[in-house]
Scaffold this motif. Structure first.
Motif, PDB file in Angstrom:
ATOM      1  N   MET A   1       2.102  19.979 -16.609  1.00 21.39           N
ATOM      2  CA  MET A   1       1.120  21.037 -16.892  1.00 21.39           C
ATOM      3  C   MET A   1       1.752  22.416 -16.761  1.00 21.39           C
ATOM      4  N   ARG A   2       2.594  22.596 -15.750  1.00 24.00           N
ATOM      5  CA  ARG A   2       3.265  23.884 -15.571  1.00 24.00           C
ATOM      6  C   ARG A   2       4.178  24.187 -16.752  1.00 24.00           C
ATOM      7  N   GLU A   3       4.938  23.177 -17.192  1.00 20.15           N
ATOM      8  CA  GLU A   3       5.832  23.370 -18.335  1.00 20.15           C
ATOM      9  C   GLU A   3       5.043  23.655 -19.614  1.00 20.15           C
ATOM     10  N   ALA A   4       3.915  22.985 -19.805  1.00 20.20           N
ATOM     11  CA  ALA A   4       3.078  23.226 -20.983  1.00 20.20           C
ATOM     12  C   ALA A   4       2.509  24.645 -20.948  1.00 20.20           C
ATOM     13  N   ALA A   5       2.105  25.102 -19.759  1.00 24.63           N
ATOM     14  CA  ALA A   5       1.570  26.461 -19.635  1.00 24.63           C
ATOM     15  C   ALA A   5       2.652  27.491 -19.946  1.00 24.63           C
ATOM     16  N   LYS A   6       3.873  27.258 -19.455  1.00 24.76           N
ATOM     17  CA  LYS A   6       4.993  28.165 -19.754  1.00 24.76           C
ATOM     18  C   LYS A   6       5.269  28.205 -21.249  1.00 24.76           C
ATOM     19  N   LYS A   7       5.283  27.037 -21.877  1.00 21.19           N
ATOM     20  CA  LYS A   7       5.548  26.967 -23.308  1.00 21.19           C
ATOM     21  C   LYS A   7       4.453  27.689 -24.080  1.00 21.19           C
ATOM     22  N   ALA A   8       3.218  27.504 -23.682  1.00 20.61           N
ATOM     23  CA  ALA A   8       2.115  28.182 -24.359  1.00 20.61           C
ATOM     24  C   ALA A   8       2.235  29.687 -24.187  1.00 20.61           C
ATOM     25  N   GLN A   9       2.625  30.126 -23.011  1.00 18.61           N
ATOM     26  CA  GLN A   9       2.794  31.558 -22.766  1.00 18.61           C
ATOM     27  C   GLN A   9       3.928  32.111 -23.622  1.00 18.61           C
ATOM     28  N   ASN A  10       5.012  31.383 -23.747  1.00 22.81           N
ATOM     29  CA  ASN A  10       6.142  31.816 -24.560  1.00 22.81           C
ATOM     30  C   ASN A  10       5.818  31.796 -26.051  1.00 22.81           C
TER      31      ASN A  10
ATOM     32  N   ALA B   1       0.828  -1.207   0.000  1.00 23.51           N
ATOM     33  CA  ALA B   1       0.000   0.000   0.000  1.00 23.51           C
ATOM     34  C   ALA B   1       0.863   1.257   0.000  1.00 23.51           C
ATOM     35  N   VAL B   2       1.910   1.264   0.808  1.00 19.91           N
ATOM     36  CA  VAL B   2       2.819   2.418   0.848  1.00 19.91           C
ATOM     37  C   VAL B   2       3.469   2.616  -0.522  1.00 19.91           C
ATOM     38  N   ARG B   3       3.886   1.532  -1.145  1.00 22.35           N
ATOM     39  CA  ARG B   3       4.486   1.606  -2.474  1.00 22.35           C
ATOM     40  C   ARG B   3       3.498   2.192  -3.480  1.00 22.35           C
ATOM     41  N   ASP B   4       2.255   1.711  -3.462  1.00 26.50           N
ATOM     42  CA  ASP B   4       1.248   2.184  -4.406  1.00 26.50           C
ATOM     43  C   ASP B   4       0.903   3.651  -4.180  1.00 26.50           C
ATOM     44  N   VAL B   5       0.765   4.055  -2.916  1.00 28.07           N
ATOM     45  CA  VAL B   5       0.450   5.452  -2.610  1.00 28.07           C
ATOM     46  C   VAL B   5       1.605   6.349  -3.053  1.00 28.07           C
ATOM     47  N   THR B   6       2.837   5.928  -2.782  1.00 23.14           N
ATOM     48  CA  THR B   6       4.005   6.713  -3.190  1.00 23.14           C
ATOM     49  C   THR B   6       4.051   6.866  -4.711  1.00 23.14           C
ATOM     50  N   ARG B   7       3.765   5.800  -5.429  1.00 24.62           N
ATOM     51  CA  ARG B   7       3.761   5.854  -6.892  1.00 24.62           C
ATOM     52  C   ARG B   7       2.687   6.834  -7.384  1.00 24.62           C
ATOM     53  N   GLU B   8       1.496   6.794  -6.793  1.00 23.70           N
ATOM     54  CA  GLU B   8       0.418   7.687  -7.210  1.00 23.70           C
ATOM     55  C   GLU B   8       0.764   9.147  -6.925  1.00 23.70           C
ATOM     56  N   ILE B   9       1.359   9.409  -5.776  1.00 26.23           N
ATOM     57  CA  ILE B   9       1.761  10.787  -5.453  1.00 26.23           C
ATOM     58  C   ILE B   9       2.823  11.260  -6.436  1.00 26.23           C
ATOM     59  N   GLY B  10       3.771  10.411  -6.750  1.00 22.63           N
ATOM     60  CA  GLY B  10       4.808  10.763  -7.719  1.00 22.63           C
ATOM     61  C   GLY B  10       4.225  11.056  -9.092  1.00 22.63           C
ATOM     62  N   ASP B  11       3.260  10.236  -9.529  1.00 19.54           N
ATOM     63  CA  ASP B  11       2.606  10.473 -10.818  1.00 19.54           C
ATOM     64  C   ASP B  11       1.841  11.791 -10.807  1.00 19.54           C
ATOM     65  N   TRP B  12       1.186  12.089  -9.684  1.00 16.22           N
ATOM     66  CA  TRP B  12       0.417  13.321  -9.553  1.00 16.22           C
ATOM     67  C   TRP B  12       1.348  14.541  -9.647  1.00 16.22           C
ATOM     68  N   VAL B  13       2.475  14.481  -8.948  1.00 16.78           N
ATOM     69  CA  VAL B  13       3.442  15.584  -8.995  1.00 16.78           C
ATOM     70  C   VAL B  13       4.000  15.730 -10.412  1.00 16.78           C
ATOM     71  N   SER B  14       4.290  14.615 -11.067  1.00 17.85           N
ATOM     72  CA  SER B  14       4.785  14.664 -12.444  1.00 17.85           C
ATOM     73  C   SER B  14       3.765  15.319 -13.373  1.00 17.85           C
ATOM     74  N   ASP B  15       2.494  14.986 -13.192  1.00 19.47           N
ATOM     75  CA  ASP B  15       1.443  15.615 -13.992  1.00 19.47           C
ATOM     76  C   ASP B  15       1.435  17.124 -13.777  1.00 19.47           C
ATOM     77  N   GLY B  16       1.575  17.552 -12.538  1.00 22.10           N
ATOM     78  CA  GLY B  16       1.605  18.984 -12.234  1.00 22.10           C
ATOM     79  C   GLY B  16       2.783  19.678 -12.892  1.00 22.10           C
ATOM     80  N   ILE B  17       3.940  19.035 -12.859  1.00 22.28           N
ATOM     81  CA  ILE B  17       5.133  19.607 -13.488  1.00 22.28           C
ATOM     82  C   ILE B  17       4.927  19.714 -15.000  1.00 22.28           C
TER      83      ILE B  17
END
Length: 75
Positions: free
Chosen positions: A51-60, A33-49
């Motif tokens: 999205m932020r990079e895509a927004a920066k690129k779109a702004q540029n 369970a700890v492994r699965d939760v850690t993986r999901e949190i990591g995927d969530w953070v990666s998605d956020g990163i």
């Protein structure tokens, strides 16, 4: 014939083995369970990163200035 002491020793031994077996299984469940939760949190953070990079690129990629309601706006 088995004496009272040996019977009690066997009972304690069986209970201890059973407890160790169950604790081991519970530990495996918790570790998974700890492994699965850690993986999901990591995927969530990666998605956020991403999205932020895509927004920066779109702004540029936006034009440097544009006319909005008759007014010229710069970035």
């Amino acid at each position: 014939m088995v004496g009272k002491f040996e019977r009690n020793k066997d009972t304690v031994q069986e209970l201890t083995e059973s407890a160790a077996n169950h604790v081991g299984k519970i530990a495996v469940i918790i570790a998974g369970a700890v492994r699965d939760v850690t993986r999901e949190i990591g995927d969530w953070v990666s998605d956020g990163i991403e999205m932020r990079e895509a927004a920066k690129k779109a702004q540029n990629d936006a034009p440097l200035g544009q006319v909005i309601n008759g007014e010229f706006e710069n970035r």
